[in-house]
Design a protein around this motif. Structure first.
Motif, mmCIF file in Angstrom:
data_model
loop_
_atom_site.group_PDB
_atom_site.id
_atom_site.type_symbol
_atom_site.label_atom_id
_atom_site.label_comp_id
_atom_site.label_asym_id
_atom_site.label_seq_id
_atom_site.Cartn_x
_atom_site.Cartn_y
_atom_site.Cartn_z
ATOM 1 N N UNK A 154 14.025 -30.416 -15.140
ATOM 2 C CA UNK A 154 13.897 -29.464 -15.792
ATOM 3 C C UNK A 154 14.677 -28.451 -16.136
ATOM 4 N N UNK A 155 15.297 -28.608 -17.702
ATOM 5 C CA UNK A 155 16.041 -27.509 -18.084
ATOM 6 C C UNK A 155 15.620 -26.835 -18.760
ATOM 7 N N UNK A 156 14.091 -26.504 -18.795
ATOM 8 C CA UNK A 156 12.778 -25.558 -18.699
ATOM 9 C C UNK A 156 13.121 -24.735 -17.900
ATOM 10 N N UNK A 157 13.241 -24.931 -16.744
ATOM 11 C CA UNK A 157 12.605 -24.096 -14.854
ATOM 12 C C UNK A 157 13.960 -23.920 -15.116
ATOM 13 N N UNK A 158 14.901 -24.255 -15.203
ATOM 14 C CA UNK A 158 16.709 -24.351 -14.124
ATOM 15 C C UNK A 158 16.600 -24.893 -12.745
ATOM 16 N N UNK A 159 15.742 -25.996 -13.415
ATOM 17 C CA UNK A 159 15.354 -27.047 -11.351
ATOM 18 C C UNK A 159 17.186 -27.002 -11.112
ATOM 19 N N UNK A 160 17.099 -26.428 -10.026
ATOM 20 C CA UNK A 160 18.920 -26.103 -9.119
ATOM 21 C C UNK A 160 18.435 -26.508 -7.848
ATOM 22 N N UNK A 174 28.751 -25.596 1.229
ATOM 23 C CA UNK A 174 27.446 -26.185 0.986
ATOM 24 C C UNK A 174 28.146 -27.846 -0.263
ATOM 25 N N UNK A 175 27.161 -28.617 0.274
ATOM 26 C CA UNK A 175 27.784 -31.013 -0.233
ATOM 27 C C UNK A 175 26.357 -30.480 -1.390
ATOM 28 N N UNK A 176 26.827 -30.821 -2.563
ATOM 29 C CA UNK A 176 25.151 -30.106 -3.403
ATOM 30 C C UNK A 176 25.667 -31.434 -4.426
ATOM 31 N N UNK A 177 24.437 -32.668 -4.019
ATOM 32 C CA UNK A 177 24.049 -32.989 -4.788
ATOM 33 C C UNK A 177 23.059 -33.826 -5.774
ATOM 34 N N UNK A 178 22.754 -34.722 -6.975
ATOM 35 C CA UNK A 178 21.811 -35.244 -7.393
ATOM 36 C C UNK A 178 21.036 -34.003 -7.602
ATOM 37 N N UNK A 179 21.647 -32.940 -8.374
ATOM 38 C CA UNK A 179 20.702 -31.715 -8.546
ATOM 39 C C UNK A 179 21.216 -31.408 -9.691
ATOM 40 N N UNK A 180 19.885 -30.842 -11.000
ATOM 41 C CA UNK A 180 20.413 -31.014 -12.508
ATOM 42 C C UNK A 180 20.939 -29.961 -11.958
ATOM 43 N N UNK A 181 21.344 -28.881 -12.208
ATOM 44 C CA UNK A 181 21.296 -27.172 -11.802
ATOM 45 C C UNK A 181 22.493 -27.067 -10.680
#
Length: 474
Positions: A154-160, A174-181
């Motif tokens: 969701x872009x509305x809730x800035x899912x990160x 950190x390794x960050x993947x498969x996340x919207x933000x």
């Protein structure tokens, strides 16, 4: 008259195969704005406008997703069958080190106390495909060696993958993947974000989230991160941040500043992004010793300015881009300057592009070589009101009889038939076609009309430094 007829003929011919945008042709920065890059995000009423931005004021109202609301402590895991990391966080006393055992844990997680969490590079926190995976709502905490993955969409809730809502924290390795933000800092100052690898969800470019976003966040260090296949790295109303030695690939904006003052971008490497660094409605700061490569496409640009002032662009390698440096109403403030100094601007479609006949830019000691067009204007004016001094031009035609490495004559660049594609954007389709090259050659031999002097460099460098040729793309 010849140029007017030719421009009309070219524009008319292209009308058969190209459908113009309503209201006429648009430049690269306008196209980026139209595709959703720009927005009007609100400034908190409690924070006064920053005087360093001059008359460039932030919008007056609105907010990006619950800034003033404390995140509730999660009570249930989102992934059944995995240990719930929040329970371990709850049990750890403030000021201690929580060393996690290798394995997978379920999110979401909220840390609201000073705590060091170390995953040793062997811990995964899974957000279960909903909401934000991890919230760091603390001061002087450390988050290290975790793999954060699987946020909501969701872009509305800035899912990160990670929200940072505090000061003086360290977020590293950190390794960050498969996340919207990726990592989202809001009203968070003096943090260190270092050595992280960030990748968005595999969506179309415009619908991915931002890799790293700062909103009203000041004096943060963003260093040694690797960002791939994301949308933008953005800084809104965020001042005095340092972006050092990062790598960004295959994104839209490598870094995008909006209403942001005195930020430093140094030692970074930007490959295959639509735009390298874009500075909009911002003042101060420097873009120094970076590599920009292959910012191509219809909006491709290594460094762009929109109504910006007092920014230094120095020592950069700008190669194989559609536009090297683009200036739109910049410098914007009276008596301010954009300084472009000591850069190598090579093998680009356009070396430096001015969208308006505006003075205040200092261009000195740069190397211009291999560009299809060294300097272009977006209207019928020239760039001669700016200061051109001591640059190397590979198309300079004169001698250096006294051996002082300064050309005996000034370097003057004129627009002949080139004016057609500068004044009629759709004529760019025929740029460098044999017909245009022939007309340009004939006009240089016997001009049918008075050519426009685009620039005059009084002291052009005759030979470039050998060190310039040793720069390599890594």
């Amino acid at each position: 008259m010849l140029l007017r007829l030719l421009a009309a003929a070219l524009a008319g011919g292209l009308a058969l195969v190209v459908f113009p945008a309503p209201g006429g042709a648009e430049d690269a920065l306008t196209a980026l704005r139209r595709t959703g890059t720009l927005g009007s995000q609100p400034s908190p009423a409690s924070e006064p406008p920053d005087s360093r931005l001059g008359e460039m004021r932030a919008p007056q109202a609105a907010g990006w997703g619950g800034i003033d609301e404390k995140a509730p402590i999660p009570t249930e895991p989102r992934v059944a069958g995995l240990p719930f990391l929040q329970e371990l966080v709850n049990a750890a006393p403030a000021g201690t080190v929580l060393k996690l055992k290798p394995g997978r844990y379920s999110g979401p997680v909220v840390v609201n106390k000073t705590l060091t969490i170390d995953g040793g590079g062997e811990v995964t926190v899974d957000g279960g495909g909903k909401g934000t995976v991890f919230v760091l709502e603390a001061k002087a905490a450390v988050l290290r060696g975790l793999h954060l993955t699987n946020s909501g969409v969701s872009h509305d809730s800035d899912d990160a993958c990670l929200n940072v809502r505090g000061d003086r924290n360290v977020v590293e390795n950190l390794r960050i993947d498969n996340c919207l933000f990726g990592i989202d800092l809001k009203q968070s100052n003096d943090n260190v974000v270092r050595g992280n690898r960030i990748r968005s969800k595999p969506f179309d470019l415009g619908t991915r989230g931002d890799s790293l976003r700062l909103w009203y966040s000041h004096r943060n260090l963003i260093a040694d991160n690797t960002i791939e296949d994301s949308r933008d790295m953005v800084a809104w109303y965020s001042n005095e941040n340092r972006y050092l030695n990062n790598v960004a690939r295959r994104s839209r904006y490598s870094i995008h500043f909006m209403f942001a003052a005195d930020n430093l971008v140094e030692g970074n490497r930007f490959y295959d992004n639509a735009v390298g660094v874009n500075v909009m409605y911002s003042g101060g700061g420097a873009i120094r010793n970076n590599l920009f490569s292959h910012a191509n496409g219809p909006t491709g640009m290594a460094v762009g300015f929109k109504e910006a002032s007092n920014v230094l662009v120095e020592g950069n390698e700008i190669i194989y881009c559609a536009v090297g440096v683009g200036l739109d109403m910049s410098p914007f403030e009276p008596d301010s300057t954009i300084t472009i100094r000591g850069n190598r601007i090579a093998y680009n479609g356009i070396g430096v592009s001015f969208l308006s006949d505006k003075q205040g830019t200092l261009i000195e000691r740069n190397v211009f070589e291999g560009n299809l067009t060294q300097v272009a204007m977006g209207d019928s004016g020239s760039a001669n009101r700016n200061v051109w001094r001591g640059n190397y031009w590979d198309d300079y035609q004169s001698f250096d009889r006294n051996g002082d490495n300064v050309g005996d004559r000034p370097h003057e660049l004129y627009a002949y038939t080139d004016q057609v594609w500068m004044q009629v954007p759709y004529a760019r389709f025929f740029r460098n076609a044999p017909m245009m090259e022939t007309l340009d050659f004939l006009e240089r031999l016997a001009p049918f009309s008075t050519p426009v002097m685009l620039l005059r460099d009084e002291q052009p460098v005759f030979r470039k430094s050998p060190e310039t040729s040793k720069r390599l793309v890594q």
